[in-house]
Scaffold this motif. Structure first.
Motif, PDB file in Angstrom:
ATOM      1  N   ASN A  92     -14.563  -4.376   0.180  1.00  0.00           N
ATOM      2  CA  ASN A  92     -14.679  -3.732  -2.187  1.00  0.00           C
ATOM      3  C   ASN A  92     -13.157  -3.579  -1.984  1.00  0.00           C
ATOM      4  N   ASN A 112     -10.593  -2.558  -0.814  1.00  0.00           N
ATOM      5  CA  ASN A 112      -9.134  -1.614  -0.314  1.00  0.00           C
ATOM      6  C   ASN A 112      -8.522  -1.916   0.544  1.00  0.00           C
ATOM      7  N   ILE A 121      -2.688  -1.923  -3.830  1.00  0.00           N
ATOM      8  CA  ILE A 121      -3.865  -1.941  -2.916  1.00  0.00           C
ATOM      9  C   ILE A 121      -3.686  -0.563  -2.140  1.00  0.00           C
ATOM     10  N   LYS A 122      -4.488   0.286  -1.823  1.00  0.00           N
ATOM     11  CA  LYS A 122      -5.146   1.699  -1.719  1.00  0.00           C
ATOM     12  C   LYS A 122      -4.951   2.118  -0.066  1.00  0.00           C
ATOM     13  N   ILE A 178     -15.212  -1.432   3.689  1.00  0.00           N
ATOM     14  CA  ILE A 178     -13.649  -1.258   2.919  1.00  0.00           C
ATOM     15  C   ILE A 178     -12.885  -1.971   2.628  1.00  0.00           C
ATOM     16  N   SER A 210       0.769  -1.266   0.261  1.00  0.00           N
ATOM     17  CA  SER A 210      -0.144   0.064   0.051  1.00  0.00           C
ATOM     18  C   SER A 210       0.693   0.947   0.198  1.00  0.00           C
ATOM     19  N   PRO A 211       0.343   2.157  -0.435  1.00  0.00           N
ATOM     20  CA  PRO A 211      -0.883   2.607  -2.039  1.00  0.00           C
ATOM     21  C   PRO A 211      -0.404   1.584  -3.068  1.00  0.00           C
TER      22      PRO A 211
END
Length: 448
Positions: free
Chosen positions: A286, A288, A208-209, A283, A204-205
């Motif tokens: 989804n 993230n 993945i967020k 989150i 991250s990031p």
């Protein structure tokens, strides 16, 4: 009998037993619920423990069980199955409200009035010390549950029911906090908090967020998250051998809270200080976040193709450790069964609790409701493993799981924990200062 009629009848039985309605009103409501006049009269006598059972087994003892909220109706079925045994005991089942705080209010108001409107109480794991210290529940004796039987339970849930050397309830369901991770991004899960932070930063990031989502809002979930990190560093809130001794202001606690603060704006968003279970879960579902701390129910939700973007892409692992420790510890949740100290039928209550604690009921409960069992044998059952394959991984977390601080003053203790830990997370206070203030607050609370 349809559901609404059963609800009316059950409520009427509770009220006649607690003296809140008169005989005539009871009979009128029983008739409204669809009973014949003869059946209504028989039930009225049974409420006083003086009627003959339908199977001719002598006198019938009526007891009331109020459970935690069960949307599945499985708990009601357990009571009905027990009643079919025709053993001279009839259980009236009451489904608890969805709000756990509301259920606690129902119980405490009843018990302060020394009422026995409810005989068997389903209690959150943090309630037994308070109920026991106030003389609201009956301690479970060695003759009722000898050491040979206690050894069949996981140690964490049993510890949560113990206060001042006595067992105040019997574990019914249990659940540990779990670390969820994206196995499609990370080949292996982390064992330490340092490894988790390094792995989160590695994906991250760039891939993945977010790195790690958890429950950081100022509520009970924050206490669960904090003690998991605290226990993983070898710290504690209270001395396990002396609940009057506060141990929170320790080097291990400073390490743990400093670790949590370091996650903010690095692997966790600043908004995590407002997150509860569902905030982080959505989150996560989804797609993230690389890691998430949550309860076992998030496993099934994350594998629901209708609502999740990560079906088959994640797994669960035991909570990490930190510092010089080598074992992580989940915070244990779940529900226990206690006997109202003012019930006129404690022996009947115990027989019903024994039934709910049996391996068959526990196995059915795991399969049908996804509640985990406090019995050591259930995760090894082939049928349970076939229907819930991740149960074997959860078992490791349950073996080392620990409860929140056991104290009759827990409602005040958790308020203090939530306040001072959250102050550190939002950087209104340095970790060392927050823990020093927390130490003083807790010392004042336990000294009362």
């Amino acid at each position: 009998m349809i559901f609404e009629q059963r609800e009316l009848l059950d409520e009427t039985i509770v009220k006649i037993r607690s003296g809140r309605i008169k005989r005539r009103t009871f009979l009128e409501r029983a008739l409204t619920a669809g009973l014949s006049s003869a059946a209504a009269l028989s039930l009225l006598e049974a409420c006083g423990g003086t009627s003959n059972s339908t199977a001719g087994n002598g006198n019938t003892t009526m007891i009331v069980w109020q459970s935690q909220h069960d949307p599945s109706d499985n708990f009601k079925q357990y009571a009905e199955n027990f009643n079919k045994q025709n053993n001279g005991i009839h259980v009236v089942y009451k489904n608890g409200p969805a709000d756990t705080g509301q259920l606690l209010t129902i119980f405490t108001n009843m018990l302060r009035a020394r009422s026995h409107a409810i005989d068997v109480l389903s209690m959150d794991i943090i309630w037994p010390p308070e109920f026991g210290a106030n003389g609201w529940t009956v301690p479970i004796s060695e003759s009722q549950l000898p050491q040979s039987e206690r050894q069949k339970f996981l140690p964490g849930p049993l510890q949560g029911c113990t206060y001042n050397g006595k067992l105040w309830a019997v574990p019914f369901t249990t659940e540990p906090g779990l670390l969820y991770y994206r196995k499609d991004l990370l080949p292996t899960p982390p064992n330490s908090w340092d490894e988790l932070a390094a792995m989160a930063k590695s994906v991250s990031p760039a891939k993945i967020k977010l790195g790690y989502v958890w429950q950081g809002a100022q509520y009970e979930g924050l206490v669960c998250n904090f003690v998991e990190v605290l226990y993983g560093y070898g710290g504690s809130v209270l001395d396990p051998n002396d609940p009057k001794k506060v141990t929170i202001n320790s080097p291990q606690a400073v390490q743990a809270l400093t670790e949590m603060v370091s996650w903010l704006d690095t692997i966790s968003p600043k908004a995590v200080t407002t997150y509860k279970e569902d905030d982080g879960r959505l989150i996560w579902q989804n797609g993230n976040a690389a890691f998430m701390r949550n309860w076992p129910n998030a496993y099934a939700l994350g594998n629901d193709p209708k609502n999740s973007q990560i079906v088959g892409k994640f797994d669960v692992h035991a909570m990490p450790y930190g510092g010089s420790s080598s074992t992580g510890h989940s915070c244990i949740g779940g529900w226990q069964l206690g006997i109202n100290a003012f019930s006129p039928s404690p022996d009947a209550c115990w027989k019903f609790i024994q039934y709910l604690s049996s391996e068959q009921v526990q196995k059915d409960n795991v399969i049908n409701t996804s509640h985990f069992s406090p019995l050591q044998s259930i995760p090894d059952d082939p049928e349970v493993q076939a229907k819930m394959p991740f149960v074997t991984k959860v078992k490791a977390s349950l073996q080392n799981a620990r409860s929140r601080p056991a104290s009759p003053a827990y409602p005040d203790i958790t308020d203090a924990l939530q306040l001072h830990i959250h102050q550190a997370l939002i950087k209104a206070s340095k970790p060392a200062d927050a823990l020093a203030a927390l130490q003083s607050s807790l010392e004042a609370i336990v000294a009362k």
